[in-house]
Scaffold this active site. Structure first.
Site, PDB file in Angstrom:
ATOM      1  N   ASP A 122     -14.517  14.397   4.585  1.00 42.32           N
ATOM      2  CA  ASP A 122     -14.849  14.175   3.017  1.00 42.32           C
ATOM      3  C   ASP A 122     -16.673  13.869   3.368  1.00 42.32           C
ATOM      4  O   ASP A 122     -16.558  12.970   3.848  1.00 42.32           O
ATOM      5  CB  ASP A 122     -14.347  13.302   2.420  1.00 42.32           C
ATOM      6  CG  ASP A 122     -14.850  13.593   1.100  1.00 42.32           C
ATOM      7  OD1 ASP A 122     -14.033  14.367   0.531  1.00 42.32           O
ATOM      8  OD2 ASP A 122     -15.282  12.512   0.599  1.00 42.32           O
ATOM      9  N   GLU A 124     -20.016  12.777   2.801  1.00 45.98           N
ATOM     10  CA  GLU A 124     -21.275  12.798   1.978  1.00 45.98           C
ATOM     11  C   GLU A 124     -22.489  13.414   1.971  1.00 45.98           C
ATOM     12  O   GLU A 124     -23.118  13.533   2.523  1.00 45.98           O
ATOM     13  CB  GLU A 124     -21.479  10.824   1.754  1.00 45.98           C
ATOM     14  CG  GLU A 124     -20.120  10.320   1.292  1.00 45.98           C
ATOM     15  CD  GLU A 124     -19.733  10.228   0.068  1.00 45.98           C
ATOM     16  OE1 GLU A 124     -20.261  10.807  -0.731  1.00 45.98           O
ATOM     17  OE2 GLU A 124     -18.519  10.578   0.101  1.00 45.98           O
ATOM     18  N   ALA A 125     -23.282  13.740   1.407  1.00 51.72           N
ATOM     19  CA  ALA A 125     -24.214  15.000   1.540  1.00 51.72           C
ATOM     20  C   ALA A 125     -24.982  14.163   0.045  1.00 51.72           C
ATOM     21  O   ALA A 125     -25.304  13.221  -0.518  1.00 51.72           O
ATOM     22  CB  ALA A 125     -24.069  15.885   0.457  1.00 51.72           C
ATOM     23  N   ASP A 222     -15.918  21.024   0.308  1.00 55.22           N
ATOM     24  CA  ASP A 222     -16.091  20.448   1.915  1.00 55.22           C
ATOM     25  C   ASP A 222     -17.122  21.104   3.023  1.00 55.22           C
ATOM     26  O   ASP A 222     -18.048  21.508   3.420  1.00 55.22           O
ATOM     27  CB  ASP A 222     -15.490  19.021   2.342  1.00 55.22           C
ATOM     28  CG  ASP A 222     -16.071  17.855   1.783  1.00 55.22           C
ATOM     29  OD1 ASP A 222     -16.422  16.840   1.903  1.00 55.22           O
ATOM     30  OD2 ASP A 222     -14.696  17.687   0.873  1.00 55.22           O
ATOM     31  N   HIS A 281     -16.625   6.814  -2.524  1.00 59.96           N
ATOM     32  CA  HIS A 281     -18.640   7.919  -2.681  1.00 59.96           C
ATOM     33  C   HIS A 281     -18.712   7.225  -1.081  1.00 59.96           C
ATOM     34  O   HIS A 281     -19.409   7.889  -0.818  1.00 59.96           O
ATOM     35  CB  HIS A 281     -19.238   8.113  -3.799  1.00 59.96           C
ATOM     36  CG  HIS A 281     -18.968   7.871  -4.880  1.00 59.96           C
ATOM     37  ND1 HIS A 281     -17.936   9.551  -5.040  1.00 59.96           N
ATOM     38  CD2 HIS A 281     -18.582   7.416  -6.074  1.00 59.96           C
ATOM     39  CE1 HIS A 281     -17.585   9.500  -5.872  1.00 59.96           C
ATOM     40  NE2 HIS A 281     -18.001   8.413  -6.566  1.00 59.96           N
ATOM     41  N   ASP A 286     -13.062   7.539   1.634  1.00 61.45           N
ATOM     42  CA  ASP A 286     -12.330   8.688   0.722  1.00 61.45           C
ATOM     43  C   ASP A 286     -12.045   9.481   1.809  1.00 61.45           C
ATOM     44  O   ASP A 286     -10.385   9.600   0.997  1.00 61.45           O
ATOM     45  CB  ASP A 286     -13.949   9.566   0.328  1.00 61.45           C
ATOM     46  CG  ASP A 286     -14.904   9.018  -0.650  1.00 61.45           C
ATOM     47  OD1 ASP A 286     -13.925   8.099  -1.203  1.00 61.45           O
ATOM     48  OD2 ASP A 286     -15.333   9.565  -1.851  1.00 61.45           O
TER      49      ASP A 286
END
Length: 337
Positions: A122, A124-125, A222, A281, A286
């Site tokens: 998962d 994060e961006a 994703d 987050h 996550d």
């Protein structure tokens, strides 16, 4: 990254919507007891739904449908099964347990998963408040949670942060949402190096060589968006091991027969009788919580298998009736010309 996934345009959500997988009819019997699950076996093919065993399954399913929540919990406890969850989840769990017991007696089938391991990812961006459509998302956290489908435990984890190149300065919104600070990404490696580290980590665990495995994500974006865009930014080809994956939202919706709006991470956890553990987050937290859902689904008898893939940059559905394929041994992709 839940916030970005939920704020995407409706058309994109529709594109990623699940197509319910065809499932064999369940078996039924009026009573459920240990004596009954030690009952007669049949030599008929498991694909022959005229076999009397499927009539037993159908009768039992009807009986289970009429049980109260307390009766369901009592029966699950009798079989030493998990008793947490909403009523529909408890019914599904009990039906699947009884069905599996009968079919295992009938065909001596194994209760093992499709794969030895599942790699939960998962990302994060980078992001801005409101997610403006022109904003280019870059991966800033690459977590992997390794689930052993035989022990039904999280066996290992990987986590590295990534230094963004196009928008190197994180927005205040992104820092607040993810908990990832500017100092963290400034000290991190760029994406190609982090991907190489992921590949080495997977190789050390003999994934795709000694052990079969699949990637798993919470939704389509994703892999089909974040990883796809990042590979173009970093001028590398899309990694072959991530071209197919399990979208757990589709699997959950199809298995428990719930609508798409019941497949958000927090709602899935709640309906399974669990609460979120960690910081929302955080990519790693996550991923761990998604892994907990996957483990519970495996315990409930769900055959988690690949249901999405990317081809030519486009998201595509993988039929549940197709041949079962694990991910290939991980390799670092080549740079684009």
């Amino acid at each position: 990254m839940e916030e970005q996934k939920e704020n995407r345009p409706q058309a994109a959500r529709d594109e990623a919507a699940a197509a319910p997988a065809a499932r064999p009819p369940g078996r039924q019997h009026c009573r459920i007891s240990d004596q009954e699950t030690n009952g007669k076996t049949s030599a008929a093919s498991s694909n022959d739904f005229s076999d009397p065993i499927y009539k037993e399954i159908a009768i039992t399913n009807g009986y289970i449908n009429r049980m109260t929540r307390e009766e369901l919990r009592s029966k699950l406890a009798e079989f030493k099964l998990e008793t947490r969850g909403v009523k529909d989840v408890l019914k599904k769990r009990l039906k699947n347990y009884y069905k599996k017991q009968k079919l295992m007696q009938k065909e001596h089938i194994s209760g093992d998963s499709c794969y030895d391991y599942i790699c939960v990812v998962d990302f994060e961006a980078t992001c801005e408040e409101g997610n403006p459509p022109e904003f280019v998302h870059e991966i800033i956290e690459f977590p992997v949670v390794l689930v052993n489908t035989h022990t039904l435990e999280i066996e290992d984890t990987f986590q590295q942060y990534v230094k963004p190149e196009i928008n190197p300065k994180l927005s205040d919104f992104c820092i607040s949402l993810t908990g990832i600070t500017q100092d963290i990404v400034d000290k991190a490696d760029i994406f190609p190096q982090v991907l190489q580290n992921v590949v080495e980590w997977m190789r050390q665990r003999e994934l795709g060589t000694k052990y079969s495995y699949s990637m798993l994500t919470d939704g389509s974006w994703d892999m089909s968006k974040f990883l796809n865009i990042q590979c173009r930014i970093s001028r590398i080809k899309y990694p072959s091991f991530a071209k197919k994956w399990i979208n757990i939202r589709k699997s959950y919706g199809n298995f428990y027969k719930v609508p798409r709006n019941q497949t958000k991470l927090t709602i899935m956890l709640e309906n399974l009788g669990m609460s979120y553990d960690g910081r929302p987050h955080s990519g790693l937290d996550d991923s761990k919580n998604i892994a907990r859902i996957a483990i519970r689904m495996l315990q409930d008898g769900c055959d988690l298998r690949v249901n999405e893939r990317i081809h030519g940059g486009q998201l595509m559905t993988v039929s549940s009736s197709g041949p079962l394929e694990g991910a290939p041994a991980p390799q670092m992709p080549r740079y684009r010309n």
